[in-house]
Design a protein around this motif. Sequence first.
Motif, PDB file in Angstrom:
ATOM      1  N   UNK A  16       0.779  -1.175   0.026  1.00  0.00           N
ATOM      2  CA  UNK A  16      -0.083   0.180   0.000  1.00  0.00           C
ATOM      3  C   UNK A  16       0.859   1.455   0.057  1.00  0.00           C
ATOM      4  N   UNK A  40      -5.342  -4.628 -13.937  1.00  0.00           N
ATOM      5  CA  UNK A  40      -5.190  -6.134 -13.760  1.00  0.00           C
ATOM      6  C   UNK A  40      -5.900  -6.911 -14.805  1.00  0.00           C
ATOM      7  N   UNK A  53     -11.387  -6.668 -10.910  1.00  0.00           N
ATOM      8  CA  UNK A  53     -10.285  -6.547  -9.857  1.00  0.00           C
ATOM      9  C   UNK A  53     -10.042  -5.029  -9.643  1.00  0.00           C
ATOM     10  N   UNK A  54     -10.226  -4.007 -10.602  1.00  0.00           N
ATOM     11  CA  UNK A  54      -9.566  -2.967 -10.526  1.00  0.00           C
ATOM     12  C   UNK A  54     -10.475  -1.696 -10.286  1.00  0.00           C
ATOM     13  N   UNK A  55     -11.980  -2.342  -9.849  1.00  0.00           N
ATOM     14  CA  UNK A  55     -12.862  -1.145  -9.751  1.00  0.00           C
ATOM     15  C   UNK A  55     -13.597  -1.719  -8.300  1.00  0.00           C
ATOM     16  N   UNK A  56     -14.412  -0.837  -7.837  1.00  0.00           N
ATOM     17  CA  UNK A  56     -15.329  -1.105  -6.575  1.00  0.00           C
ATOM     18  C   UNK A  56     -16.632  -1.308  -7.282  1.00  0.00           C
ATOM     19  N   UNK A 110     -19.851   0.654  -6.018  1.00  0.00           N
ATOM     20  CA  UNK A 110     -19.445   2.237  -5.880  1.00  0.00           C
ATOM     21  C   UNK A 110     -19.673   2.819  -7.282  1.00  0.00           C
ATOM     22  N   UNK A 120     -11.559   7.794  -5.417  1.00  0.00           N
ATOM     23  CA  UNK A 120     -10.549   6.634  -4.639  1.00  0.00           C
ATOM     24  C   UNK A 120      -9.501   6.694  -5.263  1.00  0.00           C
ATOM     25  N   UNK A 141      -5.633   9.986   3.804  1.00  0.00           N
ATOM     26  CA  UNK A 141      -7.083   9.780   3.666  1.00  0.00           C
ATOM     27  C   UNK A 141      -7.735  10.263   5.037  1.00  0.00           C
ATOM     28  N   UNK A 144     -14.730   6.491   2.751  1.00  0.00           N
ATOM     29  CA  UNK A 144     -14.977   5.883   1.508  1.00  0.00           C
ATOM     30  C   UNK A 144     -14.053   4.711   1.415  1.00  0.00           C
ATOM     31  N   UNK A 145     -12.808   4.985   1.965  1.00  0.00           N
ATOM     32  CA  UNK A 145     -11.805   3.959   1.918  1.00  0.00           C
ATOM     33  C   UNK A 145     -12.125   2.548   2.688  1.00  0.00           C
ATOM     34  N   UNK A 169     -15.552   1.808   2.985  1.00  0.00           N
ATOM     35  CA  UNK A 169     -16.475   1.177   2.010  1.00  0.00           C
ATOM     36  C   UNK A 169     -15.867   0.514   1.071  1.00  0.00           C
ATOM     37  N   UNK A 170     -14.645   0.884   0.381  1.00  0.00           N
ATOM     38  CA  UNK A 170     -14.218   0.390  -0.863  1.00  0.00           C
ATOM     39  C   UNK A 170     -13.554  -1.008  -0.382  1.00  0.00           C
ATOM     40  N   UNK A 189     -15.789  -3.681  -0.474  1.00  0.00           N
ATOM     41  CA  UNK A 189     -16.249  -3.996  -1.579  1.00  0.00           C
ATOM     42  C   UNK A 189     -15.136  -4.819  -2.808  1.00  0.00           C
ATOM     43  N   UNK A 190     -13.863  -4.225  -2.690  1.00  0.00           N
ATOM     44  CA  UNK A 190     -12.824  -4.784  -3.502  1.00  0.00           C
ATOM     45  C   UNK A 190     -11.493  -4.539  -2.754  1.00  0.00           C
ATOM     46  N   UNK A 201      -8.462  -5.776  -2.732  1.00  0.00           N
ATOM     47  CA  UNK A 201      -7.343  -5.829  -3.681  1.00  0.00           C
ATOM     48  C   UNK A 201      -6.972  -4.421  -4.364  1.00  0.00           C
ATOM     49  N   UNK A 202      -8.343  -3.836  -4.929  1.00  0.00           N
ATOM     50  CA  UNK A 202      -8.246  -2.749  -5.500  1.00  0.00           C
ATOM     51  C   UNK A 202      -7.781  -1.410  -4.654  1.00  0.00           C
ATOM     52  N   UNK A 203      -8.561  -1.634  -3.436  1.00  0.00           N
ATOM     53  CA  UNK A 203      -8.239  -0.296  -2.633  1.00  0.00           C
ATOM     54  C   UNK A 203      -6.727  -0.323  -1.878  1.00  0.00           C
ATOM     55  N   UNK A 204      -6.146  -1.580  -1.855  1.00  0.00           N
ATOM     56  CA  UNK A 204      -5.038  -1.559  -1.467  1.00  0.00           C
ATOM     57  C   UNK A 204      -3.913  -1.188  -2.530  1.00  0.00           C
TER      58      UNK A 204
END
Lengths: 264, 315
Positions: free
Chosen positions: A76, A86, A91-94, A97, A105, A113, B161-162, B164-165, B168-169, B171-174
């Motif tokens: 991170x 990816x 994989x690349x989006x939530x 949301x 994000x 943040x 938001x982080x 919530x993400x 949700x996903x 791997x994406x937010x990491x």
Amino acid sequence: MLTIKHVSKTFNRGTINEKKALRDVNLHLEPGDFVTIIGGNGAGKSTMLNMVAGVYPIDCGTIQLDGVNISRMPEHKRAAYLGRVFQDPMMGTAADMGIQENLALAYRRGQHRGLGWGITKKEKERYAERLKILGLGLEERMTSKVGLLSGGQRQALTLLMATLKRPKLLLLDEHTAALDPKTAAKVLEVTENIVGSDHLTALMVTHNMKDAIRIGNRLIMMHEGHIIYDVAGEEKKKLKVADLLEKFEAASGGEFANDRMMLS
Amino acid sequence: MGILLAIQGAVSQGVLWGIMAIGVYLTFRILDVADLSVDGSFATGGSICAVMIVNGMNPLLAVLLATAGGVVAGFVTGVLHTKCAIPAILAGILTQLGLYSINLHIMGRSNTPLLRVVTLFSALSDATGIPLAWVTLSLGFVFAVVLIAVLYWFFGTAIGSAIRATGNNENMIRSLGVNTNMTKILGLSISNGLVAMSGALVTQSQGYADVKMGIGAIVIGLASIIIGEVIFGHKLNFAVKLASVMVGSIIYRTIVAVVLQLGLSTDDLKLLTAVLVATALTIPVLLEKRRQMAGYVAVPKKTASEREEDSNADD
């Protein structure tokens, strides 16, 4: 920009499933290099990208990005410097949301943040402008849930997210492999446009040899965890798919011929 | 008349327990984690609150201290889940089990009655002259509205938001630079803080804390969430979603009050709750299945463009 020195990675060391994924990999990228990476299954292409991104720790060697040693930095934290897309469009989006929320994000990648708003009005206008680059009309659907988009739209959005805040290095891991040919071509076109206009440094793994030759200024071929071929500039432009297949076969002592179908 | 009084009590209880249900919602729906620490942290909130009030602390301060206790419990579950890589369900069960002993230590026994002490509700009732039942109801609503407003704001911030993400996903937010261990621990802490706050308020309203008061709390929380979703649906603004959990909790308490009035033994209450949750979870699945099956036709209807093609072919 990126310097990889003597990096090796073995998965499941000491077990029956031991897999030497990377063996003493050395690579140096200049700023603005757009490098395509090809190789058979298990050659170590994705592993190399994952090592740069910090998904798993490396066994030995160093990875430097723009003068910073990131070899042991957690995933991170490295994210501050890297944009990633990816293979799997999911994989690349939530999914649950909105489009603009996903962009917001991504816009905060590598930043603290805190308790400031997750998205501001000014940002929304900026995102709408950026979305127009894609030419998919997504700027009209900013609040739609990303889960409602098609795989190609999601992948294009992920690409935009990865480059929204300028990354020092863009990592594209077979990002068009799961798309139909027409959509794949569209996403590739957007990739070339963004990398070109923003002067990004990028690594792109692909299974398509023609794309690998056509796109970028440098090509590397991997086999069994080694970089076995590295070509740039004019020499790369003159390459033919047949030349690459020949290189593969020479490197793998003929066994590669079995994989020929899949790669051509 | 009896049933009306029972329903008024049920609505008050529903609001106070609804705060717990909102805590469960944060983990179950937002973080996408089934956190079973709730049964423990609810009683922890009650225990801390009761002991503090008996020892002369201001009842509002006691609620805040109880909330802090819940935050710590959630933090422990979060660390067990992330740093120690224990599956979320097991991490929650471990915390819940450990809290049982801790709660006994907090109270020094299994039950602490609040006899002849000032609670939030009795203080306000004495000060205003409004009957206790109405004070409980209105104060509960004030707590609920403030909490929903604060949560609505928080989950709209960058850090919210982080979180919530993360649900949700992950791997994406990491890959976007968020330490997901941190967001999970934060989410679990906030959730259990709310659960303990609810435990503290319920303790003050019922006049005692009991080490067993949290048993089944997680299922009651899930029941409230699901009842809310069945009634209001899924496509809602976040604040309305939180409010729907609260309404779900009130409906759950009303159902319980009515069946108790109709003569059900309190011994059967947990069974009733389990059946209610199982039914509420099953119904949407069956309805969806039936809808899909009912839509079946052997010969597909022609679309307008196809009919046009056919008529063109005839020419």
